[in-house]
Motif scaffolding. Structure first.
Motif, mmCIF file in Angstrom:
data_model
loop_
_atom_site.group_PDB
_atom_site.id
_atom_site.type_symbol
_atom_site.label_atom_id
_atom_site.label_comp_id
_atom_site.label_asym_id
_atom_site.label_seq_id
_atom_site.Cartn_x
_atom_site.Cartn_y
_atom_site.Cartn_z
ATOM 1 N N GLY A 54 0.798 -1.216 0.000
ATOM 2 C CA GLY A 54 0.000 0.000 0.000
ATOM 3 C C GLY A 54 0.833 1.269 0.000
ATOM 4 O O GLY A 54 0.502 2.249 0.678
ATOM 5 N N LEU A 55 1.915 1.279 -0.749
ATOM 6 C CA LEU A 55 2.787 2.449 -0.802
ATOM 7 C C LEU A 55 2.142 3.568 -1.601
ATOM 8 O O LEU A 55 1.474 3.334 -2.611
ATOM 9 N N SER A 56 2.394 4.782 -1.162
ATOM 10 C CA SER A 56 1.938 5.945 -1.911
ATOM 11 C C SER A 56 2.914 6.239 -3.040
ATOM 12 O O SER A 56 4.064 5.764 -3.024
ATOM 13 N N PRO A 57 2.519 7.033 -4.054
ATOM 14 C CA PRO A 57 3.468 7.397 -5.114
ATOM 15 C C PRO A 57 4.725 8.067 -4.569
ATOM 16 O O PRO A 57 5.832 7.804 -5.062
ATOM 17 N N ASP A 58 4.588 8.917 -3.550
ATOM 18 C CA ASP A 58 5.760 9.580 -2.983
ATOM 19 C C ASP A 58 6.682 8.575 -2.292
ATOM 20 O O ASP A 58 7.915 8.687 -2.377
ATOM 21 N N GLU A 59 6.103 7.594 -1.605
ATOM 22 C CA GLU A 59 6.926 6.584 -0.941
ATOM 23 C C GLU A 59 7.675 5.734 -1.965
ATOM 24 O O GLU A 59 8.851 5.400 -1.776
ATOM 25 N N LYS A 60 7.002 5.392 -3.048
ATOM 26 C CA LYS A 60 7.677 4.640 -4.107
ATOM 27 C C LYS A 60 8.845 5.440 -4.679
ATOM 28 O O LYS A 60 9.936 4.900 -4.908
ATOM 29 N N ALA A 61 8.619 6.731 -4.895
ATOM 30 C CA ALA A 61 9.671 7.581 -5.444
ATOM 31 C C ALA A 61 10.854 7.676 -4.485
ATOM 32 O O ALA A 61 12.019 7.686 -4.906
ATOM 33 N N ASP A 62 10.571 7.725 -3.182
ATOM 34 C CA ASP A 62 11.647 7.790 -2.197
ATOM 35 C C ASP A 62 12.456 6.496 -2.186
ATOM 36 O O ASP A 62 13.696 6.518 -2.072
ATOM 37 N N LEU A 63 11.781 5.360 -2.302
ATOM 38 C CA LEU A 63 12.503 4.089 -2.350
ATOM 39 C C LEU A 63 13.412 4.028 -3.582
ATOM 40 O O LEU A 63 14.564 3.590 -3.492
ATOM 41 N N VAL A 64 12.917 4.479 -4.711
ATOM 42 C CA VAL A 64 13.734 4.473 -5.924
ATOM 43 C C VAL A 64 14.920 5.424 -5.762
ATOM 44 O O VAL A 64 16.047 5.109 -6.179
ATOM 45 N N ALA A 65 14.698 6.588 -5.128
ATOM 46 C CA ALA A 65 15.804 7.523 -4.894
ATOM 47 C C ALA A 65 16.881 6.876 -4.030
ATOM 48 O O ALA A 65 18.084 7.038 -4.284
ATOM 49 N N PHE A 66 16.460 6.126 -3.014
ATOM 50 C CA PHE A 66 17.435 5.422 -2.183
ATOM 51 C C PHE A 66 18.198 4.391 -2.997
ATOM 52 O O PHE A 66 19.436 4.305 -2.924
ATOM 53 N N LEU A 67 17.501 3.618 -3.801
ATOM 54 C CA LEU A 67 18.167 2.592 -4.611
ATOM 55 C C LEU A 67 19.146 3.224 -5.600
ATOM 56 O O LEU A 67 20.226 2.677 -5.859
ATOM 57 N N ARG A 68 18.814 4.378 -6.131
ATOM 58 C CA ARG A 68 19.732 5.060 -7.049
ATOM 59 C C ARG A 68 20.970 5.582 -6.318
ATOM 60 O O ARG A 68 22.033 5.746 -6.935
#
Length: 348
Positions: A319-333
């Motif tokens: 149930g992640l929000s779009p902002d949470e998904k974006a933050d996870l991708v930023a961390f992975l990058r």
């Protein structure tokens, strides 16, 4: 390297093998490259260098790593002389394969994506199914695999032994002529020397947040919470627990993964948990290359995988929000080490 890579004189190539680069050819010309074997340790890894982790019967030396590097790029180690280890493991992709499934001689398709070859000195098993316990065991298998390089090791040794530069390099590195064991040991030595330790995440863990911003911090915090549970398989620091996990990619009739090695029912669809250093560079993802982007990976976990009954119970809808998904991708990058991906020491 091409099948004619033994041309050009033994002296120049021997210098390249042992010095790791070109000499000074005049004003403004680059000097020798730094050595492959260094004391670099990624942040959060066990405090032992790649050399310290090498087996006693294959101590990691510069001569061995440089010899292994030449073998890694040499297409003579395939039956057709058209495929090298490097053909499926490209530096700019974190020594992974940008194709979903790797291709071998005669265009033959393998079964799995070529994984990234990063920080393997700290690995505990190798291949997606973990069937090799050591790098020395691992490196010979793609050479002999009919869908990959399709060349008996004995023939690979014969081809290498016909090259005077190789003969000298093997004598310098291992004290004798090329052999199956020393060929495997040399390539394993090069793989151990491939170390990535200077990503924004590495620097963040060492106290430098210059390139680790708010989105990366939020993503890291989410990654390390029970809400996502990412850290159970990718603990802080190493970002892999070196285990095997069914992460929801298995469907009936698919690749059985670890079960093919152990025969255990509970290992159906399990694959080795990869390390995440340089993950943004090593697309596509999963053992079958079925996910093209980090965003697709996050979506896969957010929806709880593909829904097969064999999926590990930890994989559930997030149930992640779009902002949470974006933050996870930023961390992975933030796990990308540009200096590593561009390092001239790893070029042929």
């Amino acid at each position: 390297m091409t099948p004619s890579s033994n041309r050009g004189g033994a002296i120049g190539l021997a210098a390249l093998l042992l010095a790791g680069g070109c000499g000074d050819d005049g004003p403004g010309a680059p000097g020798p490259l730094p050595p492959l074997v260094t004391g670099a340790i990624p942040a959060g890894f066990p405090a032992r260098t790649a050399a310290a982790r090498a087996p006693a019967d294959n101590a990691l030396t510069e001569a061995r790593a440089q010899l292994g590097k030449r073998l890694f790029f040499d297409k003579r180690l395939s039956r057709t002389g058209e495929i090298a280890c490097a053909s499926c493991h490209h530096q700019e992709y974190a020594f992974a394969d940008p194709d979903p499934v790797s291709r071998g001689v005669d265009g033959r398709l393998g079964q799995r994506n070529g994984p990234a070859l990063v920080n393997l000195a700290w690995g505990e098993s190798f291949f997606w199914d973990g069937r090799a316990a050591t790098l020395e065991e691992q490196v010979g298998k793609p050479i002999e695999n009919p869908d990959e390089m399709d060349l008996p090791l004995a023939e690979a040794v014969a081809r290498v032994a016909a090259d005077d530069v190789y003969v000298k390099a093997f004598k310098d590195a291992y004290g004798g002529p090329p052999g199956e064991e020393s060929l495997r040991k040399a390539i394993a030595s090069f793989l151990r020397s491939i170390v990535s330790a200077d990503s924004p995440y590495d620097r963040h863990r060492r106290g430098d947040d210059t390139s680790f911003g708010d989105a990366e911090r939020r993503g890291e915090a989410l990654f390390l919470t029970e809400r996502t549970g990412c850290f159970h398989c990718h603990p802080s620091g190493m970002l892999t627990n070196e285990g095997f996990f069914n992460n929801g990619t298995y469907l009936d009739g698919g690749d059985v993964g670890r079960q093919g090695i152990t025969g255990r029912t509970g290992d159906l669809g399990k694959f080795k948990v990869p390390g995440l250093r340089n993950i943004a560079a090593s697309a596509p993802y999963m053992h079958d290359g079925s996910l093209a982007t980090l965003e697709e990976v996050v979506d896969h976990y957010d929806r709880g995988g593909l829904g097969h009954v064999s999926t590990d119970p930890q994989i559930d809808e997030l149930g992640l929000s779009p902002d949470e998904k974006a933050d996870l991708v930023a961390f992975l990058r933030s796990l990308s080490d540009r200096a590593f991906l561009d390092d001239p020491r790893y070029r042929p």
